[in-house]
Design an enzyme around this catalytic site. Structure first.
Site, short mmCIF file in Angstrom:
data_model
loop_
_atom_site.label_atom_id
_atom_site.label_comp_id
_atom_site.label_asym_id
_atom_site.label_seq_id
_atom_site.Cartn_x
_atom_site.Cartn_y
_atom_site.Cartn_z
N ARG A 106 42.05 15.45 28.33
CA ARG A 106 41.42 16.68 27.83
C ARG A 106 39.90 16.58 27.83
NH1 ARG A 106 45.83 18.01 23.09
NH2 ARG A 106 47.09 19.41 24.37
N LYS A 158 66.89 23.62 22.74
CA LYS A 158 67.43 24.69 21.89
C LYS A 158 67.05 26.10 22.31
CE LYS A 158 68.00 22.28 17.54
NZ LYS A 158 67.50 22.19 16.16
N GLY A 176 52.01 25.44 23.23
CA GLY A 176 52.27 26.64 22.44
C GLY A 176 51.74 27.90 23.08
#
Ligand code: ADP
Ligand code: MG
Length: 394
Positions: A37, A198, A371
């Site tokens: 990063r 999931k 995210g």
């Protein structure tokens, strides 16, 4: 999506405030274990310095308690690494929100790192007064942190409202270009692969993509819930029985769009040393656990991938961490790598799989923003991007 870009702005003699993503992993001693990063943030900084700007850079690191400085979450190691990469001194400014001598002394061609923005009270709740103060420090605000674009915080959102100019840095702009190309104007057929453990964590993604794509390939634990919805056996596999209805609704709404695995690789227990057995879905026994897709399924999915114009991939289709159950994910990864489609992938475990199989350089675009990437796939507005768009059109 129209945002101002750093490259479009004359930054000579200006004070540029860059919100970067320097949230690097560290070991117990504080040593940086992966500087990806930091390296990724260098081009924007270098560009500004080369064009004669005075540069301030900040980022969050870890999860400090707001309003309290802590050595563990200090950007000090990042400042040292950044200095090495830039070949220039990078002083770290501890208390920076109100400006002061450090600010007055900052000259064109110089860069400072502003200590962890989450040390400032009000950062996470996008405090208006804090954001205004930050905006006063600069002539140009540049957001180059896509990974936090789904959060409205003082350094990702509030400051962009008040800075004289607000723009996107090359990393953020690159993400927006790639994601826009994949989802706003995709070459068809558009194929999405959504795997992972999931359904519950990716239900909105599945629903949004089902509508947009030509084929939605499901894998991993997510596929198990779809197998159950399609009246197949899943044995004692990871499955979310309460979401079978949701899976069923997707299958009903988009007939033929979601290929259901016809065979799988299963085992009697969840373990790296468990013996793998390949079985057709109808032959699954109650004590079988699905850990990968089978060869017939892989062959069918490879055909779908080979015809794709655009591929969006999030989530491994099996427990790829265990070599005995990695073949399905490997085969799809290699099919994506071999295809001529514009391919985009993201997600922590997906990137781990891509690296494990050594195909990173053959994916058109890899989003490192977990995210934010998922929220983009969900069709959500990313607040940090929305404010840049609003400023660009104002
Ligand atoms: P990403 O981080 O790329 O978004 P996820 O976190 O959603 O991906 O899912 C990755 C995890 O899903 C991996 O750890 C993998 O082992 C697990 N997984 C894949 N297939 C199965 C399966 N059939 N049963 C249980 N877990 C699975
Ligand atoms: Mg994950």
């Amino acid at each position: 999506m129209k945002v101002l870009r750093l490259s479009e702005i004359d930054v000579r003699g200006k004070r540029v405030f860059i919100r970067a993503d320097l949230n690097v992993p560290q070991d117990d001693s504080g040593a940086i274990t992966d500087d990806t990063r930091i390296r990724a943030s260098v081009p924007a900084i270098r560009d500004c310095l080369a064009r004669g700007a005075a540069v301030m850079v900040t980022s969050h690191l870890g999860r400090p308690k707001e309003g309290e400085w802590s050595a563990a979450d200090s950007l000090a190691p990042v400042a040292r690494r950044l200095s090495e990469l830039l070949g220039a001194p990078v002083p770290l400014v501890k208390d920076w929100v109100d400006g002061g001598p450090w600010h007055a002394a900052l000259a064109p061609g110089q860069v400072v790192l502003l200590e962890n923005c989450r040390f400032n009270k009000g950062e996470k709740k996008d405090d208006e007064a804090l954001a205004r103060k930050m905006a006063q420090l600069c002539d140009v605000y540049c957001n180059d942190a896509f990974a936090t674009a789904h959060r409205a915080e003082a350094t990702t959102h509030g400051i962009a409202k008040h800075a004289p100019i607000a723009c996107a840095g090359p990393l953020l702009a690159g993400e927006l270009d790639a994601l826009g190309k994949a989802l706003a104007h995709p070459a068809r057929p558009l194929v999405a692969i959504v795997g992972g453990s999931k359904v519950s964590t990716k239900l909105t993604v599945l629903k949004t993509l089902a509508e947009k794509v030509d084929a939605l390939i499901v894998g991993g634990g997510i596929a198990n819930t779809f197998i159950l919805a399609a009246h197949g056996h899943v044995g004692k596999s990871l499955v979310e029985a309460d979401l079978v209805g949701e899976a069923q609704a997707i299958l009903d709404a988009w007939p033929g769009k979601v290929p259901i695995p016809v065979d799988v690789v299963c085992a009697k227990q969840f373990s790296a040393t468990a013996a793998p057995t390949q079985k057709a879905i109808e032959n699954l026994e109650p004590d079988d656990m699905i850990l990968d897709i089978g060869a017939t399924t892989v062959a069918a999915l490879k055909t779908v991938i080979a015809k794709a114009g655009t591929i969006v991939w999030n989530g491994p289709v099996g427990v790829f961490e265990f070599d005995a159950f990695a073949a399905g994910t490997r085969a799809l990864a290699e099919a994506i790598a071999a295809s001529h489609a514009f391919s985009i992938a993201g997600g922590g475990d997906t990137i781990a799989a891509i690296n494990k199989f050594g195909i990173a350089d053959r994916i058109s675009y890899i989003s490192t923003a977990g995210g934010a990437f998922l929220e983009f796939l969900e069709g959500k507005t990313l607040p940090a991007v929305a404010i840049l768009e609003a400023r660009a059109t104002a």
